[in-house]
Structures are given as C-alpha cells and as structure tokens.
Design a protein around this motif. Structure first.
Motif, PDB file in Angstrom:
ATOM      1  N   ILE A 222      -0.007  20.792  -2.537  1.00 51.18           N
ATOM      2  CA  ILE A 222      -0.049  19.412  -2.234  1.00 51.18           C
ATOM      3  C   ILE A 222       0.602  18.938  -0.813  1.00 51.18           C
ATOM      4  N   SER A 223       1.524  19.546  -0.852  1.00 50.74           N
ATOM      5  CA  SER A 223       2.578  19.188   0.410  1.00 50.74           C
ATOM      6  C   SER A 223       1.839  19.990   1.802  1.00 50.74           C
ATOM      7  N   MET A 224       1.430  21.186   1.568  1.00 52.09           N
ATOM      8  CA  MET A 224       0.836  21.918   2.701  1.00 52.09           C
ATOM      9  C   MET A 224      -0.273  21.431   3.116  1.00 52.09           C
ATOM     10  N   PHE A 225      -1.204  20.874   2.266  1.00 57.66           N
ATOM     11  CA  PHE A 225      -2.446  20.309   2.741  1.00 57.66           C
ATOM     12  C   PHE A 225      -2.319  18.750   3.341  1.00 57.66           C
ATOM     13  N   ALA A 226      -1.405  18.151   2.906  1.00 54.59           N
ATOM     14  CA  ALA A 226      -0.906  16.699   3.361  1.00 54.59           C
ATOM     15  C   ALA A 226      -0.425  17.114   4.806  1.00 54.59           C
ATOM     16  N   MET A 227       0.474  18.210   4.763  1.00 53.89           N
ATOM     17  CA  MET A 227       0.843  18.287   6.376  1.00 53.89           C
ATOM     18  C   MET A 227      -0.312  18.691   7.253  1.00 53.89           C
ATOM     19  N   MET A 228      -1.238  19.540   7.048  1.00 56.29           N
ATOM     20  CA  MET A 228      -2.180  20.051   7.660  1.00 56.29           C
ATOM     21  C   MET A 228      -3.326  18.681   7.942  1.00 56.29           C
ATOM     22  N   MET A 229      -3.132  17.742   6.841  1.00 59.27           N
ATOM     23  CA  MET A 229      -4.048  16.788   7.268  1.00 59.27           C
ATOM     24  C   MET A 229      -3.550  15.626   8.224  1.00 59.27           C
ATOM     25  N   THR A 230      -2.297  15.676   8.359  1.00 59.54           N
ATOM     26  CA  THR A 230      -1.461  14.542   9.049  1.00 59.54           C
ATOM     27  C   THR A 230      -2.051  14.554  10.426  1.00 59.54           C
TER      28      THR A 230
ATOM     29  N   GLN B  39       0.912  -1.240   0.174  1.00 58.86           N
ATOM     30  CA  GLN B  39       0.109  -0.084  -0.055  1.00 58.86           C
ATOM     31  C   GLN B  39       0.796   1.260  -0.191  1.00 58.86           C
ATOM     32  N   TYR B  40       1.861   1.133   0.560  1.00 54.11           N
ATOM     33  CA  TYR B  40       2.896   2.436   0.718  1.00 54.11           C
ATOM     34  C   TYR B  40       3.342   2.611  -0.321  1.00 54.11           C
ATOM     35  N   ILE B  41       3.790   1.747  -1.241  1.00 54.04           N
ATOM     36  CA  ILE B  41       4.479   1.704  -2.563  1.00 54.04           C
ATOM     37  C   ILE B  41       3.457   2.469  -3.305  1.00 54.04           C
ATOM     38  N   LEU B  42       2.174   2.010  -3.711  1.00 52.80           N
ATOM     39  CA  LEU B  42       1.042   2.605  -4.383  1.00 52.80           C
ATOM     40  C   LEU B  42       1.014   4.148  -3.816  1.00 52.80           C
ATOM     41  N   ILE B  43       0.772   4.290  -2.640  1.00 54.98           N
ATOM     42  CA  ILE B  43       0.427   5.797  -2.162  1.00 54.98           C
ATOM     43  C   ILE B  43       1.579   6.654  -2.501  1.00 54.98           C
ATOM     44  N   THR B  44       2.919   6.252  -2.406  1.00 57.73           N
ATOM     45  CA  THR B  44       3.993   7.102  -3.107  1.00 57.73           C
ATOM     46  C   THR B  44       4.013   7.069  -4.390  1.00 57.73           C
ATOM     47  N   LEU B  45       3.704   6.064  -5.108  1.00 58.74           N
ATOM     48  CA  LEU B  45       3.880   6.167  -6.422  1.00 58.74           C
ATOM     49  C   LEU B  45       2.800   7.465  -7.073  1.00 58.74           C
ATOM     50  N   VAL B  46       1.444   7.414  -6.657  1.00 53.56           N
ATOM     51  CA  VAL B  46       0.685   8.570  -6.983  1.00 53.56           C
ATOM     52  C   VAL B  46       1.286   9.909  -6.450  1.00 53.56           C
ATOM     53  N   PHE B  47       1.621  10.078  -5.296  1.00 57.62           N
ATOM     54  CA  PHE B  47       2.201  11.249  -4.738  1.00 57.62           C
ATOM     55  C   PHE B  47       3.371  11.819  -5.494  1.00 57.62           C
ATOM     56  N   PHE B  48       4.362  10.734  -5.564  1.00 56.76           N
ATOM     57  CA  PHE B  48       5.699  11.236  -6.327  1.00 56.76           C
ATOM     58  C   PHE B  48       5.440  11.466  -7.729  1.00 56.76           C
ATOM     59  N   ALA B  49       4.456  10.891  -8.469  1.00 58.89           N
ATOM     60  CA  ALA B  49       4.559  10.935 -10.023  1.00 58.89           C
ATOM     61  C   ALA B  49       4.024  12.499 -10.094  1.00 58.89           C
ATOM     62  N   LEU B  50       3.053  12.959  -9.122  1.00 59.49           N
ATOM     63  CA  LEU B  50       2.682  14.290  -9.298  1.00 59.49           C
ATOM     64  C   LEU B  50       3.652  15.269  -8.878  1.00 59.49           C
ATOM     65  N   ILE B  51       4.413  14.804  -7.865  1.00 61.99           N
ATOM     66  CA  ILE B  51       5.547  15.927  -7.471  1.00 61.99           C
ATOM     67  C   ILE B  51       6.560  16.062  -8.569  1.00 61.99           C
ATOM     68  N   LEU B  52       6.867  15.008  -9.651  1.00 61.41           N
ATOM     69  CA  LEU B  52       7.759  15.078 -10.711  1.00 61.41           C
ATOM     70  C   LEU B  52       7.069  15.825 -12.077  1.00 61.41           C
ATOM     71  N   SER B  53       5.917  15.343 -12.241  1.00 56.33           N
ATOM     72  CA  SER B  53       5.136  15.697 -13.694  1.00 56.33           C
ATOM     73  C   SER B  53       4.654  17.067 -13.314  1.00 56.33           C
TER      74      SER B  53
ATOM     75  N   PHE C  21      11.051   4.260  -1.437  1.00 57.02           N
ATOM     76  CA  PHE C  21      12.054   4.500  -2.526  1.00 57.02           C
ATOM     77  C   PHE C  21      11.536   3.632  -3.755  1.00 57.02           C
ATOM     78  N   ILE C  22      10.994   2.503  -3.409  1.00 57.98           N
ATOM     79  CA  ILE C  22      10.364   1.657  -4.727  1.00 57.98           C
ATOM     80  C   ILE C  22       9.186   2.620  -5.443  1.00 57.98           C
ATOM     81  N   GLY C  23       8.462   3.139  -4.533  1.00 55.58           N
ATOM     82  CA  GLY C  23       7.454   4.054  -4.754  1.00 55.58           C
ATOM     83  C   GLY C  23       8.057   5.271  -6.041  1.00 55.58           C
ATOM     84  N   ASN C  24       9.033   5.749  -5.446  1.00 57.08           N
ATOM     85  CA  ASN C  24       9.749   6.891  -6.156  1.00 57.08           C
ATOM     86  C   ASN C  24      10.395   6.290  -7.419  1.00 57.08           C
ATOM     87  N   ILE C  25      10.993   5.071  -7.401  1.00 61.13           N
ATOM     88  CA  ILE C  25      11.420   4.549  -8.717  1.00 61.13           C
ATOM     89  C   ILE C  25      10.369   4.312  -9.766  1.00 61.13           C
TER      90      ILE C  25
END
Length: 457
Positions: A309-317, A272-286, A402-406
């Motif tokens: 993205i990061s600001m609202f992620a930080m607020m939601m945590t 799950q963490y790989i998939l969550i990171t994939l979505v997040f980092f793909a948008l951070i890159l693209s 890191f796998i999600g980032n890759i």
C-alpha cells in the motif's frame, strides 16, 4: 500585513528542503513506531488495555489540537522560530521518555513529543511556501512522499531496533534526525519576518473548547467499540456548537469558522481528506491483523505485504503531481477516487485461501489510489489559500488526518469485536466502499471550474 517572502535569500534550496523533510517525518514516524513497542511498555508498567489505548489516543488528541495552533503561531511569529521550538520539544521528550518510571511520566513525554512534532509540519510547509518559488508543488509532493515512507517503515524499523535494544530505543532514534534537521535549519533557512502589527492575542477559550470537542468526539467514537453512548454523543454535539458560535463572534479566533463557512470548497477539502484517511488508515490497522490471524502469516511477512500500500502510494505521488500540473486537479482526483472504489471493491475478492500475490495486487491498487488522492487533495488546498494562510491551512489539514485516524480506529474496533475472519473483513470493506463512493461527489465539487494555472502558486 504580510510575511517576508524572498526566495532569493535561499542559496541552497535542496538543503532547505532536506531540513524540512527531516522534521516532517517525525510525527508519522512516532505515530507508527510505538505500535510495536506497546506489549513491552504494557509489561514494564503493568498497564491495562485501557491505559494503552489512552497512551495512543492522547497523541492524536494533542496533535489534533496543536497542529492548527502551531500553524497559527508560525503564520504570526515566523515559521523558522516555531520550527526550531518544535525540534527542541521533540528532543526533550526523546531524551526523557526512555527514563520514565511511571505511566504518567511517559504519557507526559508523549504529550510533549506530540506538541513538538505538531509544530513541524505547518511551520515546514509555511517555510516552503515562503522561500521556494520554483516547482513548489513538487516540493510539497516530496514532503508527502517522505511522510508516507516514514509512517510505512515505522513498525519495521521499531521492530528491528526493539529486538536488540528494548522499547526506549524508539525515542532515541529521533535524536540524530533532530540534530541534522536543526543544523540544516540554522544554516540554510533564512529568518522570516513575523506579521507586522499588534502582538498575537491568544484565544484561550477557543483553544479549550476545541480541545474539549476533539476529546469528546474521540471518547464517543472509541466508545462505539462497546455501545452507542447517547450522553457522550450529546456532549460532543453541544461542545461543537459552543465552539462554532463562540469562534464565529471572535475578532481573532483560534480557528476562523467564518472563513470556512464562506469558503465551502476549503471546508470540503478537509472533509475529503478525512474520508481518504479513513479508508487508508482502516486498512493499515485491519489488514495486518487479518493477514496474521486469517491468512496465518508471521508478523514479518504481514509487514512486508503491507508495504504494498505505502510503496505504491509513494510511487504514485510524484506521478500524480506532474499529471496535475499538466491537466489540473479534476481528472487526476476523479481517477484516483475511481481506482479507490475498484481497490476497495476487490477486498471482497480474496479470502483465507487466496494467493498472496493476488492480495498484494489488491492492496497495491488501493495504494495507487491513496497516493493520487492524498497529494491531489493537499495541493488543491494550497491552491485555494494565500501564503500567509498556509500555516493554519496545513495545520487543519493534519487535524483532518487525525480525525480520519480516529474514525478508522473506531471502525476497526467495531468490526473485529466478534473476531477476525473473512466475514468481518467484508463488513469493513462494505463501510469503506460506501466512503469511497462518497468521495466522488466531493471531488467533483472541489474541482468545479478548475483551470490549469500557467504559474505555480
């Protein structure tokens, strides 16, 4: 066999947490700060794009290998000791990297930096789990907030500093953070005992095989930017199987694959963490590239848009953390996944003529989802493992990141090969929408029979 656990030894828990926060931010901060410095580094050392790609990739490879290793060592030898060694390695690389006269020397310093920062997260989480008894989940949430913030502000910080002092300053900026963390660690973090019994037996073959499989998969995924490399794919499968069957027979393995196979929920948490990171980092890159080349924003404006993205992620945590404490993991995680599907779906709803406020709102929705999913998934893992396993568990969690980032990097290369436009942006959105939908059944599985504990772990 146990690790000393005595929260009463901590006189000022706030300063203990501050020491860990300062160390934990170093890995994500150095992951994003260098992106702005790449053009200057490329010019100074006359590097090709392939050289630059390996400068970035090597950091991910080394971090993916050494985070679980550092977690294992911190569980065995003591979290404080491994944490201080990590700070020492980062300080050495931060002093010497700016003096680099060649690509190989800089690559070596980045490798040392990756090893050092990789030790800080699993050892830091282990220290929190050992010495902080009250509101432990909230403390872990605080670490997640600062890690998210440091990654988000990394490009902005480095961009401002490089303008006045050149690319070496991105390494020097680590030094005051390291010094402050080291002083607080030495003064306010008690010594924790190592695991009693026989000395730790190094699983050298397991470590080498793990490094090989991570490298093979990274090479294969990055090769997808050009074509499907069958032989690299086969080699990746073979090294993965070799690693699995070798570790399965080891009495004291580098990664306890038997434990993972016997505890499928924990394995699914990592997936799950790989998939969550994939979505997040793909948008951070693209999205920064899309905003600059299609929406025609300057780099400063694009950077400010990405903070949504990061600001609202930080607020939601912290909100998600308190919600989980009240109702358990299932409802917050499923709501986070549903919001993620909505946010990714709305990527189709804007184009080069869209209002910037609307784009900001869409990215903010995705940030809300990421904040809930990241902290919820992370805390669900720590609820499943013992304190003695927390070091290796947190190390593997970061390896999953890191796998999600890759995967995200490969998706970015695949979809934008023919150019940056609305059509290719929508192609990325299709893939991310499929991934977001797949997160739902995984969350249902890992939260099955979830009950609210009256006492925090």
């Amino acid at each position: 066999m146990s690790v000393t656990d005595n929260g009463s030894l901590v006189k000022k828990p706030g300063l203990l947490i501050a020491a860990i926060v300062l160390g934990v931010i170093l890995n994500p901060l150095n992951t994003t700060m260098i992106t702005v410095a790449l053009p200057a580094i490329q010019n100074d050392f006359q590097l090709t794009s392939k050289d630059i790609a390996w400068l970035i990739s090597s950091y991910f490879i080394v971090s993916a290998i050494f985070m679980p290793l550092a977690g294992k060592l911190s569980d065995h030898y003591g979290r404080k000791k491994i944490y201080l060694i990590g700070l020492l390695l980062v300080s050495i690389s931060s002093i010497l990297a700016p003096l680099s006269s060649s690509m190989m020397f800089l690559l070596g310093m980045r490798t040392i930096q990756a090893i050092g920062t990789s030790a800080l997260f699993p050892a830091g989480i282990g220290i929190v789990r050992t010495f902080i008894d009250k509101n432990q989940n909230r403390v872990i949430a605080t670490l997640a907030v600062f890690a998210t913030t440091s990654a988000a502000f990394g490009p902005t910080i480095s961009g401002l500093l490089i303008e006045y002092a050149g690319w070496p300053v991105i390494f020097y900026v680590n030094l005051p953070i390291i010094i402050a963390s080291a002083i607080l660690t030495l003064v306010f973090i008690p010594n924790d005992s190592r695991i009693a019994g026989t000395p730790y037996v190094w699983d050298f073959i397991g470590i080498v095989l793990f490094g090989m499989l991570m490298t093979c998969w990274m090479v294969f995924l990055q090769s997808l930017e050009n074509d499907f490399n069958l032989w690299t794919f086969i080699l990746s499968i073979v090294t993965t199987l070799l690693f699995y069957f070798y570790e399965k027979k080891k009495r004291d393995p580098f990664i306890n694959v038997v434990f993972l196979t016997k505890n499928p929920k924990i394995s699914f948490v990592y997936l799950q963490y790989i998939l969550i990171t994939l979505v997040f980092f793909a948008l951070i890159l693209s999205m920064p590239t899309y905003l600059q080349k299609v929406i025609m924003l300057d780099s400063k404006s694009a950077g400010l848009m990405m903070l949504s993205i990061s600001m609202f992620a930080m607020m939601m945590t912290p909100i998600a953390t308190r919600w989980i404490e009240k109702v358990g993991f299932r409802i917050p995680l499923l709501c986070g996944a549903a919001i993620g599907i909505l946010g990714v779906g709305l990527l189709f709803a804007f184009n080069q003529t869209s209002n910037l406020i609307w784009i900001f709102i869409v990215l903010a929705i995705i940030g809300v989802s990421n904040g809930a999913l990241t902290i919820g998934t992370q805390n669900s893992l720590y609820a499943m493992v013992t304190k003695e396993q927390s070091g290796i568990a947190s190390g593997l969690l970061q390896t999953s990141r890191f796998i999600g980032n890759i995967l995200a990097s490969s998706l970015y290369g695949l979809m934008f090969t023919s150019g940056v436009n609305d059509g290719n942006k929508n192609s990325i959105a299709i893939v991310l929408l499929i991934v977001s939908v797949l997160i739902i059944p995984g969350m249902l599985y890992i939260t099955k029979k979830d009950k609210v504990s009256e006492k925090e772990n």
